[in-house]
Enzyme design. Structure first.
Site, PDB file in Angstrom:
ATOM      1  N   SER A 144       0.894  -1.313   0.032  1.00  0.00           N
ATOM      2  CA  SER A 144      -0.113   0.052  -0.045  1.00  0.00           C
ATOM      3  C   SER A 144       0.870   1.050   0.031  1.00  0.00           C
ATOM      4  O   SER A 144       1.971   1.292   0.579  1.00  0.00           O
ATOM      5  CB  SER A 144      -0.713   0.106   1.036  1.00  0.00           C
ATOM      6  OG  SER A 144      -1.547   1.179   1.270  1.00  0.00           O
ATOM      7  N   TYR A 157      -2.101   0.091   9.958  1.00  0.00           N
ATOM      8  CA  TYR A 157      -2.016  -0.184   8.786  1.00  0.00           C
ATOM      9  C   TYR A 157      -0.765   0.179   7.950  1.00  0.00           C
ATOM     10  O   TYR A 157       0.076  -0.503   7.637  1.00  0.00           O
ATOM     11  CB  TYR A 157      -3.203   0.523   8.011  1.00  0.00           C
ATOM     12  CG  TYR A 157      -3.377  -0.163   6.517  1.00  0.00           C
ATOM     13  CD1 TYR A 157      -3.685  -1.369   6.317  1.00  0.00           C
ATOM     14  CD2 TYR A 157      -3.147   0.667   5.437  1.00  0.00           C
ATOM     15  CE1 TYR A 157      -3.863  -1.853   5.241  1.00  0.00           C
ATOM     16  CE2 TYR A 157      -3.237   0.343   4.357  1.00  0.00           C
ATOM     17  CZ  TYR A 157      -3.890  -1.185   3.943  1.00  0.00           C
ATOM     18  OH  TYR A 157      -3.697  -1.313   2.620  1.00  0.00           O
TER      19      TYR A 157
HETATM   20  P1  NDP Z   1     -11.178  -7.029   0.759  1.00  0.00           P
HETATM   21  O1  NDP Z   1     -11.632  -6.459   2.101  1.00  0.00           O
HETATM   22  O2  NDP Z   1     -12.277  -6.784  -0.371  1.00  0.00           O
HETATM   23  O3  NDP Z   1     -10.882  -8.461   0.743  1.00  0.00           O
HETATM   24  C1  NDP Z   1      -9.700  -8.775   1.929  1.00  0.00           C
HETATM   25  C2  NDP Z   1      -9.470 -10.338   1.894  1.00  0.00           C
HETATM   26  O4  NDP Z   1      -8.489 -10.716   2.719  1.00  0.00           O
HETATM   27  C3  NDP Z   1     -10.879 -11.115   2.112  1.00  0.00           C
HETATM   28  O5  NDP Z   1     -10.927 -12.452   0.961  1.00  0.00           O
HETATM   29  C4  NDP Z   1     -10.729 -11.508   3.523  1.00  0.00           C
HETATM   30  O6  NDP Z   1     -11.413 -12.683   3.777  1.00  0.00           O
HETATM   31  C5  NDP Z   1      -9.163 -11.862   3.598  1.00  0.00           C
HETATM   32  N1  NDP Z   1      -8.586 -11.913   4.690  1.00  0.00           N
HETATM   33  C6  NDP Z   1      -8.723 -11.001   5.813  1.00  0.00           C
HETATM   34  N2  NDP Z   1      -8.072 -11.383   6.893  1.00  0.00           N
HETATM   35  C7  NDP Z   1      -7.789 -12.784   6.633  1.00  0.00           C
HETATM   36  C8  NDP Z   1      -7.000 -13.685   7.452  1.00  0.00           C
HETATM   37  N3  NDP Z   1      -6.569 -13.475   8.826  1.00  0.00           N
HETATM   38  N4  NDP Z   1      -6.680 -14.674   6.895  1.00  0.00           N
HETATM   39  C9  NDP Z   1      -7.094 -14.971   5.505  1.00  0.00           C
HETATM   40  N5  NDP Z   1      -7.638 -14.125   4.805  1.00  0.00           N
HETATM   41  C10 NDP Z   1      -7.888 -13.057   5.293  1.00  0.00           C
HETATM   42  O7  NDP Z   1      -9.986  -6.037   0.469  1.00  0.00           O
HETATM   43  P2  NDP Z   1      -9.136  -5.786  -0.757  1.00  0.00           P
HETATM   44  O8  NDP Z   1      -9.296  -6.602  -1.729  1.00  0.00           O
HETATM   45  O9  NDP Z   1      -9.433  -4.292  -1.085  1.00  0.00           O
HETATM   46  O10 NDP Z   1      -7.762  -5.865  -0.038  1.00  0.00           O
HETATM   47  C11 NDP Z   1      -6.830  -6.681  -0.672  1.00  0.00           C
HETATM   48  C12 NDP Z   1      -5.503  -6.327  -0.185  1.00  0.00           C
HETATM   49  O11 NDP Z   1      -4.962  -5.047  -0.986  1.00  0.00           O
HETATM   50  C13 NDP Z   1      -4.975  -5.939   1.211  1.00  0.00           C
HETATM   51  O12 NDP Z   1      -3.685  -6.554   1.780  1.00  0.00           O
HETATM   52  C14 NDP Z   1      -5.005  -4.366   1.193  1.00  0.00           C
HETATM   53  O13 NDP Z   1      -4.191  -4.090   2.318  1.00  0.00           O
HETATM   54  C15 NDP Z   1      -4.481  -4.110  -0.257  1.00  0.00           C
HETATM   55  N6  NDP Z   1      -5.032  -2.651  -0.633  1.00  0.00           N
HETATM   56  C16 NDP Z   1      -6.308  -2.501  -0.941  1.00  0.00           C
HETATM   57  C17 NDP Z   1      -6.389  -1.206  -0.965  1.00  0.00           C
HETATM   58  C18 NDP Z   1      -7.902  -0.764  -1.510  1.00  0.00           C
HETATM   59  O14 NDP Z   1      -7.920   0.466  -1.579  1.00  0.00           O
HETATM   60  N7  NDP Z   1      -8.856  -1.553  -1.730  1.00  0.00           N
HETATM   61  C19 NDP Z   1      -5.206  -0.266  -1.473  1.00  0.00           C
HETATM   62  C20 NDP Z   1      -4.124  -0.450  -1.107  1.00  0.00           C
HETATM   63  C21 NDP Z   1      -3.955  -1.842  -0.770  1.00  0.00           C
HETATM   64  P3  NDP Z   1     -12.029 -13.365   4.980  1.00  0.00           P
HETATM   65  O15 NDP Z   1     -12.396 -11.884   5.886  1.00  0.00           O
HETATM   66  O16 NDP Z   1     -13.143 -14.345   4.799  1.00  0.00           O
HETATM   67  O17 NDP Z   1     -10.899 -14.082   5.545  1.00  0.00           O
END
Ligand code: NDP
Length: 242
Positions: A144, A157
Site C-alpha cells: 500500500s 495499517y
Molecule cells: P477486501 O476486504 O475486499 O478483501 C480482503 C480479503 O482478505 C478477503 O478475502 C478476506 O477474507 C481476507 N482476509 C482478511 N483477513 C484474513 C486472514 N486473517 N486470513 C486469511 N484471509 C484474510 O479487501 P481488498 O481486496 O481491497 O484488499 C486486498 C489487499 O489489498 C489488502 O492487503 C489491502 O491492504 C490491499 N490494498 C487495498 C487497497 C484498496 O483500496 N482496496 C489499497 C491498497 C492496498 P475473510 O475475511 O473471509 O478472511
C-alpha cells in the site's frame, strides 16, 4: 501468448473477494490452476464457481494467514490437488482500526499487524519449500502507498505495510539464487469492502478509484516476467508519488 500461465499453479490469499478474487479470475483465465484462500468458505466457493463457469481450474481452501498450521495445510493441500506451486499472491489484508494511537484498541492494532505483516511472513514461510521444489517462482505481496507515507489514525495499517515493504526486499535477496522473484504490488485506491465508508476521501485529485479488475493487468505482468526479471521491486498503479 493466449494462456501465458498455462501449466502453472497459483495460490492467492484473500482470494474470496475484492482484489484477490479479481487476480484469481485473471490468473485462471490466463491458464493457471488457482487455489483461493481466505477465512470465509462461502466467498471462496463463489470465486471457485466463477472460475469453473469460465472454463478454468480452481479450488478453495479456507485458511487464516495468522495461523501457522493453517498456512502449512493450505500449501500441502494445494500441492496434493495440483502437484506444484509456481505463483503466490499474498493479498489477505485488514484495516479495521483507523484511530489515533492514543485511542487505539491494542488488540485491534495487533490484529492488523498479525494479518498484514505476520500473515505475509507465514504465507512466504509455508510457500518457499514448494517454490524451491518447482525450481522457480513468483511471490507477489499486495502492499500500500500507506506503507510509504505517514498519516494520523493509520499507524497500524501503515506500519504493517511498511514492514511488508522490507520483508519483500529481504525475501528477494534470500531467494534470488532459487529463481524466485519477490515483488510488491501497490494497487492505489480500489473499490472493495476494504475502503467502505472512506470512498469519498480516496481517488481525489489525479488519483484513480479503481475496480478490482483494474489491478489484474499489473498482477499478470508480474507473474509472467522471465526468470531473469525484476525482484525486490515495488510496482505501483498509483498516480501520485508514493
Ligand atoms: P477486501 O476486504 O475486499 O478483501 C480482503 C480479503 O482478505 C478477503 O478475502 C478476506 O477474507 C481476507 N482476509 C482478511 N483477513 C484474513 C486472514 N486473517 N486470513 C486469511 N484471509 C484474510 O479487501 P481488498 O481486496 O481491497 O484488499 C486486498 C489487499 O489489498 C489488502 O492487503 C489491502 O491492504 C490491499 N490494498 C487495498 C487497497 C484498496 O483500496 N482496496 C489499497 C491498497 C492496498 P475473510 O475475511 O473471509 O478472511
Amino acid at each position: 501468448m493466449d494462456k501465458p500461465l498455462q501449466g502453472q499453479v497459483a495460490v492467492i490469499t484473500g482470494g474470496g473477494r475484492g482484489i484477490g478474487r479479481a487476480i484469481a479470475l485473471g490468473y485462471a483465465a490466463a491458464g493457471a490452476a488457482v487455489c483461493c484462500s481466505s477465512r470465509s468458505s462461502t466467498q471462496l466457493d463463489e470465486t471457485v464457481a466463477l472460475i469453473i463457469a469460465a472454463g478454468g481450474r480452481a479450488i478453495g481452501i479456507p485458511a487464516d494467514v495468522t495461523d501457522t498450521a493453517s498456512m502449512a495445510q493450505l500449501f500441502a493441500e494445494t500441492d496434493k490437488a495440483f502437484g506444484r506451486v509456481d505463483i503466490v499472491v499474498a493479498c489477505a489484508g485488514d484495516a479495521a482500526e483507523n484511530k489515533l494511537v492514543a485511542e487505539s484498541d491494542p488488540m485491534k492494532w495487533k490484529q492488523i499487524i498479525e494479518t498484514n505483516l505476520i500473515g505475509a511472513f507465514q504465507t512466504a514461510h509455508a510457500a518457499i519449500p514448494l517454490l524451491r521444489r518447482a525450481g522457480a517462482g513468483k511471490m507477489i505481496f499486495i502492499g500500500s502507498g500507506m506503507g510509504h507515507r505517514s498519516g494520523p489514525t493509520r499507524s497500524a495499517y501503515a506500519s504493517s505495510k511498511a514492514g511488508l515493504w522490507m520483508l519483500v526486499r529481504i525475501l528477494s535477496q534470500e531467494l534470488v539464487a532459487d529463481n524466485i522473484a519477490v515483488n510488491e504490488l501497490i494497487p492505489g485506491p480500489v473499490m472493495t469492502d476494504f475502503i467502505k465508508g472512506r470512498e469519498g476521501t480516496l481517488g481525489a485529485g489525479s488519483e484513480w478509484l479503481k475496480q478490482p479488475e483494474d489491478v489484474v493487468p499489473m498482477a499478470l505482468f508480474m507473474a509472467t516476467q522471465p526468470a531473469t526479471g525484476p525482484t525486490g521491486q515495488t510496482f505501483s498503479l498509483a498516480r501520485r508519488e508514493l
